[in-house]
Design a protein around this motif. Structure first.
Motif, PDB file in Angstrom:
ATOM      1  N   PRO A 175      -2.373   3.674   7.700  1.00 58.42           N
ATOM      2  CA  PRO A 175      -1.479   2.815   6.930  1.00 58.42           C
ATOM      3  C   PRO A 175      -2.076   2.281   5.637  1.00 58.42           C
ATOM      4  CG  PRO A 175      -2.427   1.566   8.735  1.00 58.42           C
ATOM      5  CD  PRO A 175      -2.923   2.977   8.884  1.00 58.42           C
ATOM      6  N   LEU A 176      -3.419   2.377   5.478  1.00 59.13           N
ATOM      7  CA  LEU A 176      -4.071   1.708   4.355  1.00 59.13           C
ATOM      8  C   LEU A 176      -5.226   2.539   3.822  1.00 59.13           C
ATOM      9  CD1 LEU A 176      -4.653  -0.847   2.588  1.00 59.13           C
ATOM     10  CD2 LEU A 176      -5.989  -1.731   4.517  1.00 59.13           C
ATOM     11  N   ALA A 189       1.917   7.475  -2.257  1.00 55.06           N
ATOM     12  CA  ALA A 189       1.727   6.355  -1.333  1.00 55.06           C
ATOM     13  C   ALA A 189       3.037   5.601  -1.144  1.00 55.06           C
ATOM     14  CB  ALA A 189       0.642   5.413  -1.856  1.00 55.06           C
ATOM     15  N   ASP A 190       3.746   5.393  -2.229  1.00 58.22           N
ATOM     16  CA  ASP A 190       5.045   4.733  -2.139  1.00 58.22           C
ATOM     17  C   ASP A 190       6.025   5.577  -1.327  1.00 58.22           C
ATOM     18  OD1 ASP A 190       6.894   2.573  -3.045  1.00 58.22           O
ATOM     19  OD2 ASP A 190       7.909   4.261  -3.996  1.00 58.22           O
ATOM     20  N   VAL A 212      -4.778   0.398  -2.072  1.00 54.78           N
ATOM     21  CA  VAL A 212      -5.512  -0.684  -2.731  1.00 54.78           C
ATOM     22  C   VAL A 212      -6.640  -0.083  -3.562  1.00 54.78           C
ATOM     23  CG1 VAL A 212      -6.997  -2.700  -2.373  1.00 54.78           C
ATOM     24  CG2 VAL A 212      -4.970  -2.375  -0.943  1.00 54.78           C
ATOM     25  N   GLY A 213      -6.742  -0.506  -4.803  1.00 57.52           N
ATOM     26  CA  GLY A 213      -7.815  -0.046  -5.676  1.00 57.52           C
ATOM     27  C   GLY A 213      -8.602  -1.202  -6.252  1.00 57.52           C
ATOM     28  N   PHE A 214      -9.712  -0.878  -6.901  1.00 56.89           N
ATOM     29  CA  PHE A 214     -10.582  -1.863  -7.549  1.00 56.89           C
ATOM     30  C   PHE A 214     -10.913  -3.028  -6.621  1.00 56.89           C
ATOM     31  CE2 PHE A 214      -8.484   0.241 -11.173  1.00 56.89           C
ATOM     32  CZ  PHE A 214      -9.618   0.721 -11.818  1.00 56.89           C
ATOM     33  N   SER A 253       0.905  -0.235  -3.754  1.00 56.84           N
ATOM     34  CA  SER A 253       2.110   0.158  -3.013  1.00 56.84           C
ATOM     35  C   SER A 253       2.150  -0.574  -1.676  1.00 56.84           C
ATOM     36  CB  SER A 253       2.138   1.679  -2.774  1.00 56.84           C
ATOM     37  OG  SER A 253       1.038   2.071  -1.967  1.00 56.84           O
ATOM     38  N   HIS A 254       3.335  -0.839  -1.211  1.00 55.10           N
ATOM     39  CA  HIS A 254       3.594  -1.434   0.108  1.00 55.10           C
ATOM     40  C   HIS A 254       2.683  -2.624   0.395  1.00 55.10           C
ATOM     41  CE1 HIS A 254       6.600   1.510   1.236  1.00 55.10           C
ATOM     42  NE2 HIS A 254       5.825   2.419   0.675  1.00 55.10           N
TER      43      HIS A 254
END
Length: 262
Positions: A219-220, A235-236, A243-245, A255-256
């Motif tokens: 999921p992540l 991802a969307d 998740v970035g940075f 996204s989400h």
């Protein structure tokens, strides 16, 4: 001194007008030729170690196996860099596994990857599991702390599978995709449930890495670096939180965001 992933080698440095002899740790790389049911499939340029996991993860990410029971035996010849995977059923998709295209999606103006072996297999991630932002930042910190080969050489990528309590498995490799495949292959062979886990990455999140995560129902996906726009779009589309940075006390959710409890 030698290590599986790196070796020490003499060098000459030049710094502020001074020349001196020194030594450095340099990443090692080997060719690994994978055979599927006695047919040569691909040669992967990778770091030593985790060969069975790499092969299993690679076959999983290419849609050539779907369940651990599909694999009957994995045999590795270290001296020659050859690895054989025998499956319990024929794999006719192997003939087409490298044929990948990007096409527009029914005129809707958004990108969609049509993988010959993936289009009928990929489904949106169903997990509703939530992570907290502090958990994510702690986990990406653990990945950084565990990346010993990167600190020595600066020449490898890191990937890990984690739950909110910590890292379950972690690999470093000269290739981002290899590191992910080794992690995914480990989870696949160990039958680890992934719907409450996350994939941690040191490097860029490309569309192919996003597809690998979506295939396993993760999921992540969390990275210290940036995603590509196609990875964000996918991802969307596949209901996956990206998740970035993620560094220090900051992160960016692409996204989400409903899976991130701030």
């Amino acid at each position: 001194m030698a290590h599986g992933i790196y070796k020490e080698h003499g060098i000459v440095t030049y710094n502020r007008g001074k020349r001196q002899s020194d030594s450095a740790f340099i990443v090692n790389e080997i060719p690994l030729t994978v055979y599927l049911n006695d047919n040569e499939l691909a040669t992967l340029i990778c770091s030593p170690g985790g060969h069975n996991e790499l092969a299993a993860g690679f076959l999983l990410s290419e849609g050539l196996v779907r369940d651990p029971s599909d694999i009957r035996e994995i045999t590795f010849n270290e001296e020659d860099g050859l690895l054989w995977v025998e499956t319990n059923r024929p794999v006719p998709e192997a003939e087409n596994f490298l044929r990948r295209q990007i096409a527009s999606c029914c005129g809707k103006g958004r990108a969609l990857l049509y993988f010959v072996n993936d289009a009928r297999q990929l489904e949106p991630v169903q997990s509703t599991y939530q992570f907290t932002a502090p958990d994510i930042l702690r986990l990406i910190g653990l990945l950084e702390e565990s990346s010993a080969s990167f600190r020595l050489t600066g020449g490898v990528h890191s990937a890990a599978l984690a739950d909110k309590n910590g890292l379950l498995v972690m690999h470093e490799d000269i290739g981002r995709h290899n590191a992910v495949d080794k992690v995914m292959g480990y989870a696949f062979l160990k039958r680890i449930n992934t719907n409450d886990k996350c994939l941690l990455l040191s490097g860029r999140v490309s569309s192919e890495i996003l597809i690998k995560a979506a295939r396993t129902g993760l999921p992540l996906v969390v990275s210290r670096s940036a995603p590509t726009f196609l990875a964000v779009d996918l991802a969307d589309q596949y209901n996956l939180t990206l998740v970035g940075f993620a560094r220090g006390e900051r992160l960016s959710v692409y996204s989400h965001e409903e899976r991130i409890a701030m």
